[in-house]
Write a protein that holds these residues in place. Structure first.
Motif, short mmCIF file in Angstrom:
data_model
loop_
_atom_site.label_atom_id
_atom_site.label_comp_id
_atom_site.label_asym_id
_atom_site.label_seq_id
_atom_site.Cartn_x
_atom_site.Cartn_y
_atom_site.Cartn_z
N SER A 8 34.02 -1.77 79.39
CA SER A 8 34.42 -0.52 80.05
C SER A 8 33.81 0.72 79.40
N ILE A 9 33.32 0.58 78.17
CA ILE A 9 32.76 1.74 77.46
C ILE A 9 31.22 1.77 77.55
N VAL A 10 30.65 0.73 78.16
CA VAL A 10 29.18 0.61 78.16
C VAL A 10 28.50 1.80 78.83
N LEU A 11 28.97 2.16 80.02
CA LEU A 11 28.34 3.26 80.76
C LEU A 11 28.41 4.56 79.95
N SER A 12 29.56 4.80 79.33
CA SER A 12 29.71 6.01 78.51
C SER A 12 28.73 6.02 77.35
N LEU A 13 28.58 4.88 76.67
CA LEU A 13 27.66 4.82 75.53
C LEU A 13 26.20 4.96 75.98
N LEU A 14 25.89 4.38 77.14
CA LEU A 14 24.52 4.50 77.67
C LEU A 14 24.15 5.97 77.86
N GLN A 15 25.14 6.77 78.25
CA GLN A 15 24.87 8.18 78.50
C GLN A 15 24.72 8.99 77.22
N GLU A 16 25.12 8.42 76.09
CA GLU A 16 25.06 9.17 74.83
C GLU A 16 23.78 8.87 74.03
N ILE A 17 23.03 7.87 74.46
CA ILE A 17 21.79 7.55 73.74
C ILE A 17 20.62 8.23 74.45
N PHE A 18 19.83 8.96 73.67
CA PHE A 18 18.69 9.66 74.24
C PHE A 18 17.51 8.71 74.35
N TYR A 19 16.98 8.58 75.55
CA TYR A 19 15.73 7.85 75.76
C TYR A 19 15.29 8.07 77.20
N SER A 20 14.02 7.77 77.44
CA SER A 20 13.48 8.10 78.76
C SER A 20 13.77 7.02 79.79
#
Lengths: 104, 239
Positions: B179-191
């Motif tokens: 359930s936290i995956v989408l939130s963490l994906l948004q916090e990592i900077f990459y192209s």
């Protein structure tokens, strides 16, 4: 190029998995993740079930639809008819979101 | 002018035009001129992001436009720039994560008030996260230190992530699931411009979820939320 028999058709159809999409287990969930190259067509991230991931891995290997179903039934205790319907529904979803392309 | 900087042990050659950026990167400039291997950040890589930041002052814009290109290169080494405030609590690294404006700095300032002798800042906005082993992550300093310019040059092993969410009640739950995956994906900077980069990020998040405790703190931004979190961490680490 992946060849599958789509049970909704009487003929064999060809399917191509989107090469800009990967399926990964993250934590206890399974996800389809796409690169930016394909964001205009399909979502960046989509959570799928374990069954969905199982099928995606077979799709990537070019396994035909009926063989996919057989593989699934060997692994899981479920009625063939029900599994068949679910698989076709899943393939339709993958096509709708451009994860999978049906080649006429 | 091009400068060689070292971030979490990896050398980068970056083009710098403004005094602001120079000032921010000056502590990271590599003194050793005998460098065999460095990641080259081209003007073309930066310009794509520079154009999206035209509302910022030139210096801030230049420094900000480096984040994604550098993080893309860092991913080759199982590292990335992550959005969050990193701090040490009793000599262990922790990360407050969450969208901009959620109260990461406020939460840290409240910790300073309540438990000032137990904590120290690592980075106020965008530390570098290194996956050293499958089950070991290190928080490193970076030039991106946030509006409040909170930083140190220390690196610390990551012992926990506290994902912040504003709410009308204070509540904290451990949440090491999908359930936290989408939130963490948004916090990592990459192209995300290649599937390899996406794969690298997926791997980092998977390993975070399986090896680092992650809590979701729904909070009112008050002292009680800090006391609650402190209690949970104390219990978890059994001090």
């Amino acid at each position: 190029m992946k060849y599958l028999k789509n049970s909704t058709d009487t003929n064999y159809s060809m399917f191509l998995t989107n090469p800009e999409v990967i399926c990964r287990k993250i934590g206890n969930g399974f996800f389809l993740l796409s690169s930016k190259k394909t964001w205009d067509k399909c979502p960046y991230v989509q959570q799928i079930s374990e069954t969905g991931a199982f099928y995606w891995n077979l799709l990537e290997k070019g396994i035909q639809r009926d063989e996919m179903l057989d593989c699934f039934l060997r692994e899981y205790n479920i009625m063939r008819e029900e599994a068949s319907e679910d698989l076709d529904y899943y393939i339709d979803m993958l096509i709708e979101y451009h994860y999978l392309t049906k080649i006429e | 002018m091009d400068y060689i900087i070292t971030l979490c042990g990896i050398c980068f050659i970056i083009p710098v035009k403004t005094r602001y950026t120079y000032k921010r990167i000056s502590s990271f400039i590599e003194k050793n001129e005998d460098i065999n291997l460095a990641e080259y950040i081209s003007v073309d890589e930066i310009s794509e992001y520079d154009e999206e930041l035209d509302s910022l002052r030139p210096g801030v814009r230049e420094l900000t436009s480096l984040i994604i290109p550098i993080s893309d290169h860092l991913l080759k080494y199982n590292c990335c720039v992550i959005h969050g405030l990193s701090f040490s609590w009793r000599n262990k690294g922790f990360l407050f994560c969450g969208p901009s404006g959620v109260g990461k700095t406020t939460q840290y300032q409240l910790w300073e008030t309540e438990y000032g002798d137990e904590i120290a800042i690592l980075n106020g906005d965008k530390p570098i996260l290194e996956q050293r082993r499958e089950d070991q992550f290190i928080l490193h300093p970076s030039p991106w230190t946030g509006k409040e310019d909170l930083y140190s040059y220390d690196s610390k092993q990551l012992y926990g992530i506290i994902y912040l969410e504003q709410g009308t009640e204070n509540n904290i739950v451990q949440i090491n699931d999908s359930s936290i995956v989408l939130s963490l994906l948004q916090e990592i900077f990459y192209s995300a411009r290649t599937v390899n980069l996406v794969d690298n990020v997926a791997s980092i998040i998977h390993n975070l979820l399986t090896s680092v405790p992650i809590w979701k703190l729904t909070n009112k931004g008050d002292t009680n939320s800090v006391i609650l979190t402190h209690e949970v961490l104390e219990e978890f680490y059994r001090y």
